[in-house]
Enzyme design. Structure first.
Site, PDB file in Angstrom:
ATOM      1  N   GLN A 204      43.052  21.939  38.565  1.00 36.16           N
ATOM      2  CA  GLN A 204      41.817  22.356  39.430  1.00 36.16           C
ATOM      3  C   GLN A 204      40.602  21.587  39.754  1.00 36.16           C
ATOM      4  OE1 GLN A 204      42.095  25.177  41.149  1.00 36.16           O
ATOM      5  NE2 GLN A 204      39.950  25.123  41.946  1.00 36.16           N
TER       6      GLN A 204
ATOM      7  N   GLY B 105      35.538  29.348  34.932  1.00 40.66           N
ATOM      8  CA  GLY B 105      36.898  28.936  34.172  1.00 40.66           C
ATOM      9  C   GLY B 105      37.146  30.461  33.348  1.00 40.66           C
TER      10      GLY B 105
ATOM     11  N   LYS C 204      46.707  39.845  45.817  1.00 36.88           N
ATOM     12  CA  LYS C 204      47.735  38.469  44.709  1.00 36.88           C
ATOM     13  C   LYS C 204      47.789  38.998  43.959  1.00 36.88           C
ATOM     14  CE  LYS C 204      44.713  35.284  43.080  1.00 36.88           C
ATOM     15  NZ  LYS C 204      43.793  33.772  42.917  1.00 36.88           N
TER      16      LYS C 204
ATOM     17  N   ASP D 258      37.849  33.957  33.592  1.00 39.52           N
ATOM     18  CA  ASP D 258      38.699  35.537  34.370  1.00 39.52           C
ATOM     19  C   ASP D 258      39.535  36.070  33.473  1.00 39.52           C
ATOM     20  OD1 ASP D 258      40.119  34.104  33.647  1.00 39.52           O
ATOM     21  OD2 ASP D 258      41.509  33.688  36.153  1.00 39.52           O
TER      22      ASP D 258
END
Length: 292
Positions: free
Chosen positions: A110, A191, A39, A193
């Protein structure tokens, strides 16, 4: 992953020096499902002003036998769904069975996905929420209304009422403090990352039994990075949630235990979701076939 039949490759995630954007790649290979790919994408904080979501991504799938590109799939919706699914799975396996109040820290795009997925796992009776910009709490109110549940905006101290807390922000400073969490709570930190990001007090990871999607990411770009950097915990203190799912780790062992899931987001999740979408698209005659 926990069984050893799939692995992620090292994550690349960098500030590009333009548009305040973070850009990178997540990739991996599942030998059992033969999902191979990556990705590509990241976070563009100015996109909201352009009518776009801040997170932008695309998934590329490759044939594990030949290396040929099999599919290119838009990743924005899939990322939202798989991130929500990940925290929902952590609630399924780690939250107390009698959990009644769910707390949300963060109320952006989100957060709605997170809350919808979480509500499927327990018989919640109330939603409480906090956001740096209170006007965005209407997003949580909307989902609570859909589910027929009351919603209450609270200060962070009010999170002591929650049996489950989901943090879903883009913060670089600890928001939730250790004394704002009650015994028996399950926390899903979703959250963080990227190196430097942080949502909770590192002392919370000392108090809690910590689980994650992938330990290497958790201690380097996830919420555990700060507790590890301060010498408060070690990598050995972080367990794979896959081991809980597979039954090789007991997970929650008491109602007083605080559990914390550090959801860093792994490429294998993206590949699994995208592969399922491609399979369904082909069966439905959707999508566009291109000769590479």
């Amino acid at each position: 992953m926990a069984a050893g039949t799939a692995r992620n490759f090292p994550v690349i995630r960098e500030a590009i020096g333009h548009a305040d954007a973070l850009y990178g790649f997540k990739s991996g290979f599942d030998r059992q499902a033969l999902n191979l790919g990556l990705k590509s994408g990241g976070y563009w904080p100015g996109n909201a002003d352009k009518g776009l979501t801040n997170h932008q991504s695309t998934v590329f799938l490759f044939d594990a036998d030949t290396g040929r590109c099999q599919a290119v799939v838009g990743g924005n919706l899939l990322t939202a769904l798989r991130t929500a699914a990940a925290s929902s799975v952590s609630i399924k396996h780690l939250a107390r069975q009698d959990a009644k109040v769910i707390g949300m820290i963060g109320a952006g795009h989100q957060a709605k996905f997170q809350l919808r997925a979480a509500l499927e796992q327990r018989n919640f009776e109330k939603v409480i929420g906090w956001n740096l910009h209170p006007e965005m709490l209407v997003n949580l109110q909307e989902v609570a209304d859909e589910a027929g549940l009351p919603f209450e905006a609270v200060e962070l101290d009010g999170m002591r009422e929650a049996d489950v807390i989901i943090t879903i922000t883009s913060s670089f400073d600890a928001i939730l403090k250790a004394d704002q969490v009650s015994p028996g709570t399950h926390i899903a930190c979703m959250g963080t990352d990227t190196k430097g990001k942080q949502e909770v007090d590192p002392q919370l990871l000392v108090m809690a039994d910590v689980f994650t999607d992938e330990v290497a990411q958790s201690i380097s770009i996830g919420e555990a990075q700060h507790a590890v950097a301060h010498g408060l915990i070690q990598a050995a203190d972080v367990a794979q949630i896959g081991a809980v799912i597979n039954g090789t780790n007991p997970g929650r062992t008491s109602d007083a235990q605080i559990t914390l899931f550090d959801g860093t987001g792994v490429g294998l999740q993206d590949l699994a979701v995208a592969a399922t979408v491609v399979e369904r698209a082909r069966a439905a005659g959707a999508g566009t076939e291109i000769a590479f």
